[in-house]
Design a protein around this motif. Structure first.
Motif, mmCIF file in Angstrom:
data_model
loop_
_atom_site.group_PDB
_atom_site.id
_atom_site.type_symbol
_atom_site.label_atom_id
_atom_site.label_comp_id
_atom_site.label_asym_id
_atom_site.label_seq_id
_atom_site.Cartn_x
_atom_site.Cartn_y
_atom_site.Cartn_z
ATOM 1 N N VAL A 60 -30.629 -15.398 18.276
ATOM 2 C CA VAL A 60 -30.554 -16.657 17.509
ATOM 3 C C VAL A 60 -31.009 -17.831 18.386
ATOM 4 C CG1 VAL A 60 -29.016 -18.243 16.293
ATOM 5 C CG2 VAL A 60 -28.699 -15.758 16.067
ATOM 6 N N GLY A 61 -30.527 -17.854 19.646
ATOM 7 C CA GLY A 61 -30.933 -18.946 20.535
ATOM 8 C C GLY A 61 -29.985 -19.098 21.705
ATOM 9 N N ALA A 62 -30.405 -19.878 22.696
ATOM 10 C CA ALA A 62 -29.634 -20.057 23.918
ATOM 11 C C ALA A 62 -28.243 -20.646 23.662
ATOM 12 C CB ALA A 62 -30.418 -20.928 24.894
ATOM 13 N N PRO A 63 -28.092 -21.689 22.817
ATOM 14 C CA PRO A 63 -26.756 -22.239 22.600
ATOM 15 C C PRO A 63 -25.779 -21.209 22.041
ATOM 16 C CG PRO A 63 -28.424 -23.777 21.847
ATOM 17 C CD PRO A 63 -29.121 -22.506 22.134
ATOM 18 N N ASP A 64 -26.240 -20.341 21.146
ATOM 19 C CA ASP A 64 -25.357 -19.342 20.558
ATOM 20 C C ASP A 64 -24.929 -18.312 21.598
ATOM 21 O OD1 ASP A 64 -25.539 -19.637 17.304
ATOM 22 O OD2 ASP A 64 -27.355 -20.328 18.305
ATOM 23 N N LEU A 65 -25.854 -17.889 22.442
ATOM 24 C CA LEU A 65 -25.497 -16.949 23.495
ATOM 25 C C LEU A 65 -24.554 -17.600 24.500
ATOM 26 C CD1 LEU A 65 -25.676 -14.329 25.035
ATOM 27 C CD2 LEU A 65 -27.890 -15.056 25.971
ATOM 28 N N ALA A 66 -24.810 -18.857 24.844
ATOM 29 C CA ALA A 66 -23.925 -19.572 25.770
ATOM 30 C C ALA A 66 -22.521 -19.677 25.195
ATOM 31 C CB ALA A 66 -24.485 -20.966 26.065
ATOM 32 N N LEU A 67 -22.409 -19.893 23.874
ATOM 33 C CA LEU A 67 -21.100 -19.985 23.231
ATOM 34 C C LEU A 67 -20.344 -18.664 23.342
ATOM 35 C CD1 LEU A 67 -19.057 -21.562 21.549
ATOM 36 C CD2 LEU A 67 -20.308 -20.828 19.490
ATOM 37 N N GLU A 68 -21.042 -17.545 23.116
ATOM 38 C CA GLU A 68 -20.391 -16.239 23.220
ATOM 39 C C GLU A 68 -19.939 -15.968 24.654
ATOM 40 O OE1 GLU A 68 -19.544 -14.108 20.855
ATOM 41 O OE2 GLU A 68 -20.307 -15.509 19.338
ATOM 42 N N LEU A 69 -20.756 -16.337 25.609
ATOM 43 C CA LEU A 69 -20.368 -16.180 27.009
ATOM 44 C C LEU A 69 -19.159 -17.040 27.342
ATOM 45 C CD1 LEU A 69 -23.914 -16.155 28.658
ATOM 46 C CD2 LEU A 69 -22.284 -14.262 28.721
ATOM 47 N N ASP A 70 -19.141 -18.261 26.845
ATOM 48 C CA ASP A 70 -18.017 -19.166 27.095
ATOM 49 C C ASP A 70 -16.711 -18.598 26.560
ATOM 50 O OD1 ASP A 70 -19.555 -20.999 28.422
ATOM 51 O OD2 ASP A 70 -19.828 -22.322 26.696
ATOM 52 N N LYS A 71 -16.766 -17.963 25.389
ATOM 53 C CA LYS A 71 -15.551 -17.388 24.799
ATOM 54 C C LYS A 71 -14.939 -16.356 25.742
ATOM 55 C CE LYS A 71 -16.954 -17.853 19.930
ATOM 56 N NZ LYS A 71 -17.336 -17.082 18.720
#
Length: 449
Positions: free
Chosen positions: A51-62
């Motif tokens: 989907v994109g970098a922000p979405d992957l970053a969000l999953e990593l943050d979780k």
């Protein structure tokens, strides 16, 4: 010629799995993920990355937040699963997110490293696997920082050092070799400009950053004053200053670290002399003399170094500066010194490695009674000398056999092989003492058993 059979289609390879098709593979992945939380998170992150970098970053943050907030103690049974989880987060950050957004990837990598103090306090890790995992990722951290550049990476790294010095000093120090000179230089400036002189762990980081960025003055400034008087430290300073063409400062650093006599005691009638300079200090003195243009004195210092240490490099440097014929005389002088060296085994090792086989054989025959066969290369030296100098080779083989027996080895295959070789060499050298030598070994076996 018969054709080689094709690879079996049942072998687990990427091309064979691709034949199953996307739908079948998706079904298999869902089946695997249904019973494995780590796989489920991994697949969710892979989808987010599409989907994109922000979405992957969000999953990593979780996941980073969940691991950081947890207070559950991790037993040795659960440790491998946690390490797999951490490795998966690291790979998703380095391999996937970094390709999409360098800044987001670097921020998450810093967050990943910041997990360590909390994890170390609650994970049972007697083998140190957790620490090794984080230490092993320092190169990737440095690579991400370099990709982001000084403007983005330096404030974050500087803040990490300011707030969590103990761990981050170690990680940055380990990864500094993978840090770009531009980032290293900018971080060095941020840590030193307008700030007190660094001490302790921070000083170590500053010195490594200075080395990486080529800033000699910053490297020197981070060395404590007391350490500069130590010969092993002052010699390094002097060598680097000499290499930079700063001869006067190099001389000052060298003299400041010259070994001095210990303070006299009121109970001692005679003052103790200064200890001799260590080998690194002597090497630094040569570099300083060269930088000062004092070539003759530098060569004299090389002779002093060689005569003390039998350093082949020092001798080669002397020989390289001499005209024809004078180098022959210098070699004769060096070989004679090695043959009479206070440690006969070290002297022989030098002659054999140069190589100077004739001189080595003469030394063995002249000082055979002083030689012990403890050096692991004794038998190899004997083999190299046996063709032209059988008497010297025989002395070495006998010395080796005696040493092994006196160490309590008994009549091992190695000792029997040495005896057999010694018998052949005794015949070749016209030596009639072989039987007495073997009898002496058997006597030693009873004595040193």
């Amino acid at each position: 010629m018969a054709k080689r059979p094709a690879a079996p289609k049942k072998t687990l390879t990427a091309p064979n799995l691709a034949v199953l098709g996307a739908d079948r593979l998706a079904g298999l992945l869902m089946e695997v993920a249904g019973g494995d939380a780590l796989w489920k998170r991994r697949l969710r992150m892979e989808l987010a990355g599409e989907v994109g970098a922000p979405d992957l970053a969000l999953e990593l943050d979780k996941r980073l937040t969940a691991l950081g907030d947890s207070r559950v103690r991790v037993s040795w049974r659960k440790r491998p699963e946690l390490i797999r989880d951490l490795q998966s987060l690291r790979r998703m950050t380095v391999d996937r997110l970094a390709e999409l957004d360098a800044r987001l990837a670097f921020d998450r990598m810093v967050g990943w490293f910041d997990l360590y103090p909390g994890l170390a306090a609650r994970v049972k890790d007697p083998k140190g696997e957790l620490a090794l995992l984080f230490d092993g990722a320092t190169g990737e951290l440095a690579a991400l920082a370099s990709a982001l550049g000084p403007e983005g990476a330096v404030p974050i790294l500087s803040d990490a050092l300011a707030t969590r010095l103990s761990e981050w000093a170690s990680w940055i120090g380990r990864g500094v070799g993978d840090l770009s000179p531009a980032v290293a230089s900018a971080l060095l400036i941020d840590l030193t400009r307008g700030k007190p002189r660094p001490t302790g762990r921070l000083a170590l980081v500053v010195r490594k950053l200075a080395e990486r960025s080529g800033d000699l003055d910053a490297w020197i400034a981070a060395i404590p004053d007391d350490d500069r008087a130590r010969p092993e430290v002052g010699s390094v300073m002097a060598t680097r200053l000499a290499a930079a063409g700063r001869a006067e400062e190099a001389r000052a650093a060298l003299e400041a670290s010259r070994p001095v006599a210990p303070p006299s005691s009121r109970w001692s009638r005679k003052a103790e002399p200064a200890p001799p300079p260590p080998e690194p200090w002597l090497e630094a003195e040569i570099a300083v003399l060269d930088s000062e243009g004092r070539a003759v004195e530098a060569d004299e210092a090389r002779w002093v170094l060689f005569e003390r240490t039998l350093s082949p490099d020092a001798l080669r440097a002397i020989i390289a500066r001499l005209p024809d014929f004078e180098d022959v005389a210098a070699l004769d002088r060096a070989f004679a010194h090695a043959a009479g060296y206070f440690d006969p085994v070290k002297g022989l090792a030098f002659l054999m490695s140069w190589p100077a086989l004739r001189e080595a054989a003469e030394m063995v025959e002249a000082r055979g009674a002083e030689l012990r066969g403890g050096h692991e290369d004794t038998a190899l030296w004997a083999a190299r000398l046996s063709a032209r100098y059988p008497k010297a080779a025989l002395i070495l083989l006998r010395a080796r056999a005696r040493t092994l027996i006196r160490l309590g080895s008994g009549m091992t295959d190695e000792v029997e092989g040495l005896i057999h070789e010694a018998e052949s060499l005794a015949t070749l050298a016209g030596d009639e003492g072989h039987a007495a030598f073997v009898a002496g070994l058997r006597t030693d076996m009873g004595t040193y058993r």
